[in-house]
Design a protein around this motif. Structure first.
Motif, PDB file in Angstrom:
ATOM      1  N   SER A 141     -35.927  24.601  33.645  1.00  0.00           N
ATOM      2  CA  SER A 141     -35.976  25.234  34.963  1.00  0.00           C
ATOM      3  C   SER A 141     -35.278  24.345  35.985  1.00  0.00           C
ATOM      4  CB  SER A 141     -37.426  25.493  35.388  1.00  0.00           C
ATOM      5  OG  SER A 141     -38.132  24.267  35.536  1.00  0.00           O
ATOM      6  N   TRP A 185     -33.055  30.674  34.025  1.00  0.00           N
ATOM      7  CA  TRP A 185     -34.024  30.653  35.120  1.00  0.00           C
ATOM      8  C   TRP A 185     -33.354  31.060  36.434  1.00  0.00           C
ATOM      9  CZ3 TRP A 185     -39.251  29.421  34.894  1.00  0.00           C
ATOM     10  CH2 TRP A 185     -39.712  28.823  33.710  1.00  0.00           C
ATOM     11  N   ASP A 188     -35.142  29.559  42.041  1.00  0.00           N
ATOM     12  CA  ASP A 188     -36.459  29.116  42.501  1.00  0.00           C
ATOM     13  C   ASP A 188     -37.422  28.842  41.356  1.00  0.00           C
ATOM     14  OD1 ASP A 188     -37.048  31.653  41.593  1.00  0.00           O
ATOM     15  OD2 ASP A 188     -37.607  32.469  43.557  1.00  0.00           O
ATOM     16  N   SER A 189     -36.946  28.940  40.118  1.00  0.00           N
ATOM     17  CA  SER A 189     -37.745  28.654  38.916  1.00  0.00           C
ATOM     18  C   SER A 189     -38.950  29.584  38.771  1.00  0.00           C
ATOM     19  CB  SER A 189     -38.212  27.190  38.916  1.00  0.00           C
ATOM     20  OG  SER A 189     -37.120  26.299  38.954  1.00  0.00           O
ATOM     21  N   GLU A 190     -38.855  30.810  39.304  1.00  0.00           N
ATOM     22  CA  GLU A 190     -39.959  31.757  39.219  1.00  0.00           C
ATOM     23  C   GLU A 190     -39.646  32.978  38.368  1.00  0.00           C
ATOM     24  OE1 GLU A 190     -41.100  32.735  43.182  1.00  0.00           O
ATOM     25  OE2 GLU A 190     -41.910  30.735  43.615  1.00  0.00           O
ATOM     26  N   ARG A 191     -38.353  33.155  37.991  1.00  0.00           N
ATOM     27  CA  ARG A 191     -37.965  34.297  37.170  1.00  0.00           C
ATOM     28  C   ARG A 191     -37.078  33.843  36.020  1.00  0.00           C
ATOM     29  NH1 ARG A 191     -35.661  38.808  41.246  1.00  0.00           N
ATOM     30  NH2 ARG A 191     -34.697  37.009  42.270  1.00  0.00           N
ATOM     31  N   THR A 209     -40.616  38.131  35.971  1.00  0.00           N
ATOM     32  CA  THR A 209     -41.088  37.384  37.136  1.00  0.00           C
ATOM     33  C   THR A 209     -42.455  36.801  36.813  1.00  0.00           C
ATOM     34  OG1 THR A 209     -39.900  38.866  38.630  1.00  0.00           O
ATOM     35  CG2 THR A 209     -41.642  37.504  39.586  1.00  0.00           C
ATOM     36  N   ALA A 211     -45.908  35.139  37.797  1.00  0.00           N
ATOM     37  CA  ALA A 211     -46.808  35.079  38.945  1.00  0.00           C
ATOM     38  C   ALA A 211     -48.218  34.836  38.452  1.00  0.00           C
ATOM     39  CB  ALA A 211     -46.730  36.377  39.752  1.00  0.00           C
ATOM     40  N   ASP A 212     -49.087  34.379  39.356  1.00  0.00           N
ATOM     41  CA  ASP A 212     -50.474  34.090  38.991  1.00  0.00           C
ATOM     42  C   ASP A 212     -51.190  35.331  38.476  1.00  0.00           C
ATOM     43  OD1 ASP A 212     -50.118  31.461  39.747  1.00  0.00           O
ATOM     44  OD2 ASP A 212     -50.907  31.769  41.779  1.00  0.00           O
TER      45      ASP A 212
END
Length: 294
Positions: A141, A185, A188-191, A209, A211-212
């Motif tokens: 990432s 990645w 923002d290393s979130e997807r 994506t 997410a928590d």
């Protein structure tokens, strides 16, 4: 670690119009301006006519790739690093599809069986750590905190600080029978964008994506003819994938908006008279490296 000085032929300001007349051993790597497509350098490795999966180190000084010699096969691939300024080549030994750590001191690599799996390896030494014996196509990432790789039809995310891993899809209801290598990645290393084969055989490029509250999966476009490479621009809303262009008759890089719905269109900052793919953007978004062949 084997170090071979000036084995890489790095040719600055090599124009498309003049490059077609040059004899090249197999595939070469182009380093180009990501904004206007102007070619800055060409990397050719005569000892390794088969070179793939280039990626620029975060500081922009080196390009990592994999390659194998004439008469060998892809299972003989080595991880190769070329310094752009000098052309010096470093052979890190067996491995494929290198992905840089955020500090540029390590690469995440895949190895073929029987001693295969996914690993992280130091660049300046010989330290190597196994991440998962059953993993494949590992990618670091951008924030340096996580690794992503494919395993048994799933994507696995490994947290480096906690040394823990989790599969992003529920194994009791997997949407894919196979996930291909060279996922990417988001900045923002979130997807994570990847090519996958659904359980009904449908091929698609999708974005997961993280997410928590769980994973949101978006099928972005069909992937029947898409090669297994993804590049995500660090600042622009753009992802590149390689696929054949029917009008040109060549493999070309196609762009799409990760948050949009329009189909991919040919990226116009590449040579139309060559096969292009295996691309990766620099972290500052100023350069792109990609494989190119006549």
């Amino acid at each position: 670690m084997t170090r071979c000085t000036i084995l890489a032929a790095v040719i600055s300001t090599f124009l498309f119009s003049s490059s077609r007349g040059q004899e090249r051993p197999g595939t070469v790597i182009f380093v180009a301006d990501a904004e206007n497509g102007e070619l800055e350098q060409t990397i050719a490795l005569p000892a390794f006519p088969n070179i793939f999966s280039p990626e620029i180190r975060p500081d922009g000084r080196y390009v990592a790739m994999d390659g194998w010699r004439a008469g060998e096969t892809l299972t003989d691939a080595h991880v190769l690093i070329v310094e752009l300024k000098t052309g010096e080549l470093t052979d890190l030994g067996k491995g494929a599809m290198p992905s840089w750590s955020a500090d540029g001191r390590w690469v995440a690599i895949s190895k073929y069986q029987p001693d295969g799996g996914v690993f992280v390896r130091s660049v300046d030494g010989d330290e190597e750590r196994l991440v998962d014996r059953d993993g494949w196509g590992i990618q670091w990432s951008p924030d340096g905190k996580q690794l992503a790789y494919a395993r048994d039809g799933n994507l696995v995310v490994y947290n480096l600080a906690a040394e823990t891993a989790f599969e992003i899809f529920d194994r009791s209801n997997l949407p894919y029978s196979y996930i291909y290598w060279n996922c990417k990645w988001s900045p923002d290393s979130e997807r994570i964008c990847f090519k996958g084969r659904r359980t009904d055989g449908t091929l698609e490029v999708a974005i997961a994506t993280l997410a928590d509250e769980g994973v949101q999966l978006t099928a972005r476009c069909p992937a029947d003819n898409v090669a297994e490479d993804v590049a995500w621009h660090p600042f622009k809303p753009m992802i590149l994938i390689p696929q054949p262009d029917a009008e040109i008759g060549r493999l070309q890089m196609f762009a799409f908006d990760p948050d949009g719905s329009d189909p991919p269109t040919r990226w116009d900052r590449q040579p139309a008279d060559r096969h292009n793919g295996g691309m990766s953007f620099s972290r500052d978004g100023e350069r792109i490296v990609y494989m190119s062949a006549d």
